[in-house]
Scaffold this active site. Structure first.
Site, short mmCIF file in Angstrom:
data_model
loop_
_atom_site.label_atom_id
_atom_site.label_comp_id
_atom_site.label_asym_id
_atom_site.label_seq_id
_atom_site.Cartn_x
_atom_site.Cartn_y
_atom_site.Cartn_z
N PRO A 186 -9.45 1.66 -2.83
CA PRO A 186 -8.04 1.63 -2.43
C PRO A 186 -7.29 2.92 -2.71
CG PRO A 186 -8.62 -0.39 -3.61
CD PRO A 186 -9.79 0.55 -3.76
N ASP A 223 0.85 -1.18 0.00
CA ASP A 223 0.00 0.00 0.00
C ASP A 223 0.89 1.24 0.00
OD1 ASP A 223 -1.28 2.18 2.02
OD2 ASP A 223 -2.85 1.23 0.80
N ASP A 245 0.79 7.77 -9.10
CA ASP A 245 -0.08 7.37 -10.21
C ASP A 245 -1.33 6.72 -9.62
OD1 ASP A 245 -1.08 6.75 -12.70
OD2 ASP A 245 0.24 5.03 -13.02
N CYS A 246 -2.08 7.53 -8.87
CA CYS A 246 -3.21 7.02 -8.11
C CYS A 246 -4.46 6.92 -8.97
CB CYS A 246 -3.47 7.92 -6.91
SG CYS A 246 -3.45 9.69 -7.31
N THR A 247 -5.36 6.05 -8.55
CA THR A 247 -6.69 6.01 -9.16
C THR A 247 -7.49 7.17 -8.56
OG1 THR A 247 -7.46 4.48 -7.45
CG2 THR A 247 -6.59 3.52 -9.48
#
Length: 287
Positions: free
Chosen positions: A165, A140, A158-160
């Site tokens: 999550p 994580d 580079d997150c969603t």
């Protein structure tokens, strides 16, 4: 999902975009996310997580070039780079094009993303997973940052979207950890949504980041499959000068790196920090 059906993105409640599914290549619900990759005649291979398009073969280069090259060229001498997320390998591919970088680490929460992207989206990584400078850590992102004693020159999140999550990668604790893990003159950047439709994301990020960085702003690019206007990227550093380099300085750095891109160049870099007035107004109110 079956071949020839129409796949609708579920990011927005009252409107959105659709793709015809010419061929389903992979679909699986893991312990973390619902993963699907399919072929579309217009956009090539499309990857979606939890009903939201993450990347397509046709336009991924815009997003990945801007996420990687804007902070790396602005820094000018980055040796250690951390990518949070990025399991498809696209940002890794672009970072690896910088010969001056000595170490590249990816902290990716879901090993399945890396595995199936290697198989089904090989053009994204283009062999970068074999770069000897690269290390993959399955963890994580928040946990990795909070526990790390390493220092980096550039951190790329580079997150969603801040759903499921990815939500923890938009918290003050995460931003504080990133500030702690950056070297002097280090730069943090992050995906921050399409600001016309997701303005609250930018406002909330701005409010939280400015508690930990002396220079906080956004830059932008138009990525066709991120529907609804310009995609914004958060920018944070302790050195305001890095955001204000002139085009000639940027061009010289690009030439030194021998970087040839399909979207990114010195003028795009400079112009990307010009933001629409509606976003500037919202950020001003949030101060």
């Amino acid at each position: 999902m079956s071949n020839q059906e129409t796949w609708h993105e579920t990011l927005h409640d009252h409107f959105g975009q659709y793709f015809t599914v010419d061929n389903v290549l992979y679909q699986e619900t893991t312990g973390q996310q619902d993963l699907v990759i399919f072929e579309n005649a217009a956009m090539g291979r499309v990857m979606a997580l939890d009903g939201i398009v993450q990347t397509t073969e046709r336009d991924e280069f815009i997003y990945h070039e801007m996420m990687a090259h804007v902070p790396l060229i602005a820094h000018g001498n980055a040796k250690k780079v951390l990518i949070i997320g990025g399991g498809d390998g696209g940002i890794l591919r672009e970072v690896s094009r910088h010969p001056g970088v000595d170490q590249i680490t990816i902290a990716e929460i879901d090993a399945a993303v890396v595995t199936f992207c290697k198989k089904y989206l090989p053009r994204h990584n283009a062999g970068a997973f074999d770069d000897p400078r690269f290390t993959l850590v399955i963890a994580d992102g928040v946990d990795f940052i909070s526990q790390s004693s390493e220092k980096f020159d550039v951190i790329i999140s580079d997150c969603t979207d801040p759903i499921g999550p990815g939500k923890s990668l938009f918290t003050s604790d995460f931003y504080q950890g990133c500030a702690r893990c950056l070297n002097q003159d280090g730069i943090f950047v992050a995906q921050n949504g399409v600001c016309f439709l997701q303005q609250d994301e930018a406002v909330n990020s701005h409010l939280k980041l400015r508690h930990h960085f002396s220079d906080v702003s956004f830059y932008q690019a138009a990525v066709p499959t991120y529907y609804g206007g310009i995609m914004t990227f958060a920018w944070a550093s302790q050195n305001p000068a890095l955001r204000h380099l002139d085009t000639a300085t940027l061009a010289a750095c690009i030439d030194k790196t021998e970087l040839i891109c399909r979207y990114y160049n010195a003028a795009i870099h400079n112009g990307s920090f010009a933001l629409p007035q509606y976003l500037l107004n919202a950020l001003s109110v949030s101060r």
